[in-house]
Scaffold this motif. Structure first.
Motif, mmCIF file in Angstrom:
data_model
loop_
_atom_site.group_PDB
_atom_site.id
_atom_site.type_symbol
_atom_site.label_atom_id
_atom_site.label_comp_id
_atom_site.label_asym_id
_atom_site.label_seq_id
_atom_site.Cartn_x
_atom_site.Cartn_y
_atom_site.Cartn_z
ATOM 1 N N UNK A 8 26.518 67.944 50.442
ATOM 2 C CA UNK A 8 26.023 68.077 49.067
ATOM 3 C C UNK A 8 26.298 66.809 48.254
ATOM 4 N N UNK A 9 25.252 66.219 47.657
ATOM 5 C CA UNK A 9 25.400 65.001 46.861
ATOM 6 C C UNK A 9 26.206 65.223 45.590
ATOM 7 N N UNK A 10 26.216 66.447 45.096
ATOM 8 C CA UNK A 10 26.897 66.753 43.839
ATOM 9 C C UNK A 10 28.356 67.159 44.036
ATOM 10 N N UNK A 11 28.790 67.309 45.300
ATOM 11 C CA UNK A 11 30.147 67.781 45.575
ATOM 12 C C UNK A 11 31.170 66.734 45.126
ATOM 13 N N UNK A 12 32.197 67.139 44.367
ATOM 14 C CA UNK A 12 33.191 66.173 43.881
ATOM 15 C C UNK A 12 34.170 65.751 44.978
ATOM 16 N N UNK A 13 34.406 64.429 45.040
ATOM 17 C CA UNK A 13 35.352 63.866 46.006
ATOM 18 C C UNK A 13 36.206 62.827 45.295
ATOM 19 N N UNK A 14 37.368 62.559 45.864
ATOM 20 C CA UNK A 14 38.212 61.500 45.337
ATOM 21 C C UNK A 14 37.720 60.150 45.853
ATOM 22 N N UNK A 15 37.969 59.105 45.070
ATOM 23 C CA UNK A 15 37.633 57.748 45.504
ATOM 24 C C UNK A 15 38.319 57.474 46.837
ATOM 25 N N UNK A 16 37.609 56.953 47.843
ATOM 26 C CA UNK A 16 38.216 56.663 49.144
ATOM 27 C C UNK A 16 39.386 55.685 49.068
#
Length: 269
Positions: A8-16
């Motif tokens: 999902x493009x909208x899924x929130x993730x932390x900066x790598x």
């Protein structure tokens, strides 16, 4: 995890890279689709190459360290740039010499090549983050940038925070006396561009650009001639933006403004 969420493009993730927002605790959270742009353009912890990589500086650093690197390596970068310019000049001279040897009838080709080489005129840039802006405005200060180079021309930017008590920010460029002046073409003619950076989205920037003409050279000759003193008279805009608008608008953040200056040397008319 729901299979959809893995793509999902909208899924929130932390900066790598594990960066956080300035002034906030915890890791920065981004939508999956925004991560590539964040890494390519904004992440302070992303490894980037020195801006002078093509000139021979092989340093890599975190994006937040680039300003410090460019200050500390200024003289090295300058020497690398000058070596690169001399190498290109030598290559250009050799090309012309080869044409002259081949056939005297090729004068037209030589003239065409020479014209093309002379058209490769230099452009210099200064990215200036000016701090303690409010106090400078209150004191009606004049702020001077560090010198920067446009090819071999030595320049400086000046900010008048309350130009002639008009509540306007005046920004001027002046040519300074340099070590290579005797080898340069005078009077200099250039196009200057002043960009006040939008600190909110870095897109809707305030741009003021002007190409100087022969009328300017005739009206302000002391601004363009070879400097005989430490520097020439400055030339620019007396009202880039009003102080009132500057402090209220999106360009002012954490008591600082970011001003990008570009100077492009132009051929004589």
């Amino acid at each position: 995890m729901n299979p959809h969420l893995e793509d999902c493009d909208e899924f929130p993730l932390h900066c790598p890279n594990g960066c956080s927002k300035e002034g906030e605790e915890g890791l920065r959270e981004l939508k999956r689709k925004d991560i590539p742009v964040h890494l390519d353009n904004h992440c302070p912890l992303q490894k980037v190459q020195c801006a002078y990589w093509e000139h021979g500086c092989r340093e890599e650093m975190e994006r937040r360290q680039t300003d410090t690197h460019e200050r500390e390596f200024f003289h090295i970068h300058f020497k690398l740039s000058m070596t690169d310019i001399k190498q290109k000049q030598t290559e250009s001279t050799n090309k012309i010499a080869i044409l002259e040897k081949q056939n005297s009838d090729k004068d037209l080709q030589i003239a065409s090549l020479t014209k093309a080489l002379l058209s490769q005129l230099p452009t210099g840039r200064l990215e200036w983050n000016v701090k303690e802006v409010k106090q400078k405005i209150e004191n009606k200060d004049i702020t001077y940038s560090d010198p920067f180079y446009v090819g071999l021309y030595k320049c400086q930017c000046i900010i008048y925070w309350d130009f002639e008590s008009t509540d306007n920010v005046g920004v001027f460029i002046r040519i300074m006396r340099g070590d290579f002046d005797e080898k340069l073409h005078w009077p200099i003619r250039y196009r200057r561009t002043l960009v006040l950076i939008n600190r909110v989205n870095n897109k809707d920037n305030f741009v003021n650009s002007r190409e100087l003409t022969n009328e300017d050279l005739e009206k302000y000759p002391n601004s363009f001639k070879r400097p005989t003193e430490h520097e020439n008279n400055g030339l620019g805009t007396r009202s880039l933006i009003s102080n009132t608008k500057l402090l209220e608008e999106k360009y002012y953040e954490q008591d600082s403004v970011a001003l990008h200056i570009s100077v492009e040397v132009l051929p004589s008319l």
